[in-house]
Design an enzyme around this catalytic site. Structure first.
Site, PDB file in Angstrom:
ATOM      1  N   SER A 271      -2.168 -15.461 -71.768  1.00 16.18           N
ATOM      2  CA  SER A 271      -3.333 -15.774 -72.951  1.00 16.18           C
ATOM      3  C   SER A 271      -3.344 -17.648 -72.642  1.00 16.18           C
ATOM      4  CB  SER A 271      -2.848 -16.909 -74.378  1.00 16.18           C
ATOM      5  OG  SER A 271      -1.719 -16.423 -74.471  1.00 16.18           O
TER       6      SER A 271
ATOM      7  N   HIS B  75      -7.770 -11.367 -74.299  1.00 21.83           N
ATOM      8  CA  HIS B  75      -8.068 -12.203 -73.211  1.00 21.83           C
ATOM      9  C   HIS B  75      -9.116 -11.083 -72.027  1.00 21.83           C
ATOM     10  CE1 HIS B  75      -6.873 -15.845 -75.110  1.00 21.83           C
ATOM     11  NE2 HIS B  75      -5.719 -15.033 -75.755  1.00 21.83           N
TER      12      HIS B  75
ATOM     13  N   LYS C   9     -12.062 -13.143 -79.861  1.00 22.68           N
ATOM     14  CA  LYS C   9     -12.769 -14.017 -78.567  1.00 22.68           C
ATOM     15  C   LYS C   9     -13.584 -13.572 -77.544  1.00 22.68           C
ATOM     16  CE  LYS C   9      -7.763 -15.270 -78.855  1.00 22.68           C
ATOM     17  NZ  LYS C   9      -6.582 -13.678 -79.104  1.00 22.68           N
TER      18      LYS C   9
END
Ligand SMILES: *Cc1c(COP(=O)(O)O)cnc(C)c1O
Length: 401
Positions: free
Chosen positions: A185, A213, A245
């Protein structure tokens, strides 16, 4: 006779705050109102944002918003209860089925956040007598989960399968759970899942990948790190994704076998003892999942912007980490230098927050630059210009420890 206890002296919050300010580690929040594209009003002033995790630009996609509104009219706002009482709606059920199909796993289970998913899953899988093995740079929620589970916690060198093999071989624990971010991250690099797999299989361990991610940003349909390495459900029996995200909504999911999901429903406390995600969010996520899978141009555009930025940085002599993902950190070194760089960018109309310890190791404070399919090429160029002048004003790099 009751003896008098010594007076308590433990709480000195003001002192702690002052100390963190003195060390340049104090955090404060900015208040944003979103504007067009990647722009927002930050504490009343328009800024170009380069630090959001809305990688595909779906958080304000008209179809995602429309699904949210429509579902709110039907389901209301709150889910009203936990999943095991009356909180599990048809919207949640359909989202889970679609997430399972998306990841090529038999089942998926939706959690209210990635933090809660990690705590619930690790706590359900390991306990005293077991051991979880973590990459040194794993997300804080994974490390917290490892600690809370009561299992032993070992940390192996970043992406280092040999160090992992050595630690696994020495461990006498009953169950061994190897845990890694899919895309790290704060660094943006991708865990070498194939290579990690070898010691994991040799030692009869399990691999858990948190791909917060990677989902949406990597792989042909956004299938994430596990999909680019073609990791089967047997190889990665526990796969975590977050929805806040690239999906642009909120919440998280775990995918794996029927047995995994059923046992989490029985024993993951952060699943059982919390109110289910609003059903409208689940409906909005179903729409964003369709966009994630079908709109490959968003990933192509993102890659184009990333390569443009990296080429620009090379020309400017700016040092980048080896990342091909939308996370492109610029290492500043000390916390004070990271703050100074962030402030200097902000003075030029660009918001990139400084990331400091304990989020990243001491001496590796950084600007965590992130890209979104919402950014324009001219905006990337504007960031590069600003970085160039910041570099000239503040002087060159600090050496990396
Ligand atoms: C952001 C993040 C989480 C937490 O997810 P939330 O849904 O924001 O709670 C977990 N793991 C990783 C690797 C993350 O980057």
């Amino acid at each position: 006779m009751i003896q008098n206890a010594p007076p308590a002296t433990g709480f000195n919050l003001e002192g702690q705050i002052d100390a963190s300010k003195a060390a340049d580690l104090y955090r404060h929040r900015r208040t944003l109102v979103p504007g067009q594209g990647a722009w927002a009003t930050v504490d009343g002033v328009e800024k170009l944002i380069f630090c959001s995790n809305d990688y595909l630009g779906l958080a304000r996609h008209p179809s995602v918003i429309a699904s949210f509104k429509k579902a709110a009219d039907c389901y209301g706002v709150g889910s009203g209860a936990s999943h095991l009482v009356t909180g599990h709606s048809r919207a949640h059920q359909q989202l889970e089925e679609e997430l399972a199909a998306f990841t090529g796993r038999p089942r998926a289970l939706v959690f209210s956040s990635g933090y809660m998913a990690n705590i619930g899953v690790i706590d359900a899988l390991v306990g005293p007598g077991d051991c979880s093995f973590h990459d040194r740079l794993n997300h804080a929620s994974l490390l917290d989960a490892g600690r809370l589970s009561g299992a032993r916690l070992m940390r192996y060198r970043h992406c280092d399968a040999d160090d992992l093999a050595c630690k696994l071989a020495r461990s006498q624990s009953r169950r061994k759970l190897v845990v890694t971010d899919g895309v790290f991250s704060m660094d943006g690099d991708i865990a070498p899942l194939r290579t990690l797999m070898r010691p994991v299989q040799q030692q009869g361990a399990w691999l858990m990948v948190d791909d917060a991610h990677g989902f949406g940003t990597l792989g042909l349909q956004g299938g994430g790190a596990a999909s680019i390495f073609r990791m089967s459900a047997q190889e990665v029996p526990v796969l975590i994704g977050t929805l806040g995200k690239a999906f642009g909504t909120s919440g998280a999911f775990v995918t794996g076998s029927h047995a995994l999901v059923e046992s989490l429903i029985q024993s993951a406390n952060t699943y059982k003892y919390t109110t289910a995600l609003p059903p409208a969010l689940a409906e909005a996520t179903r729409t964003s999942l369709r966009l994630v899978q079908t709109e490959n141009w968003r990933r192509e555009r993102l890659q184009h912007l990333i390569q443009r930025f990296r080429a620009g940085c090379r020309q400017l002599g700016l040092r980048l980490l080896d990342s091909q993902t939308p996370i492109q950190p610029i290492i500043a070194g000390s916390a004070s230098r990271a703050l100074a760089m962030s402030a200097a960018l902000e003075a030029r109309g660009i918001l990139v927050t400084a990331i400091r310890p304990p989020t990243v190791p001491q001496g590796s404070s950084r600007l965590r630059v992130t890209f979104s399919a919402n950014h324009q090429e001219e905006e990337v160029d504007r960031l590069l210009d600003a970085l160039d002048s910041v570099q000239k004003t503040l002087g060159g790099d600090e050496p990396c420890p």
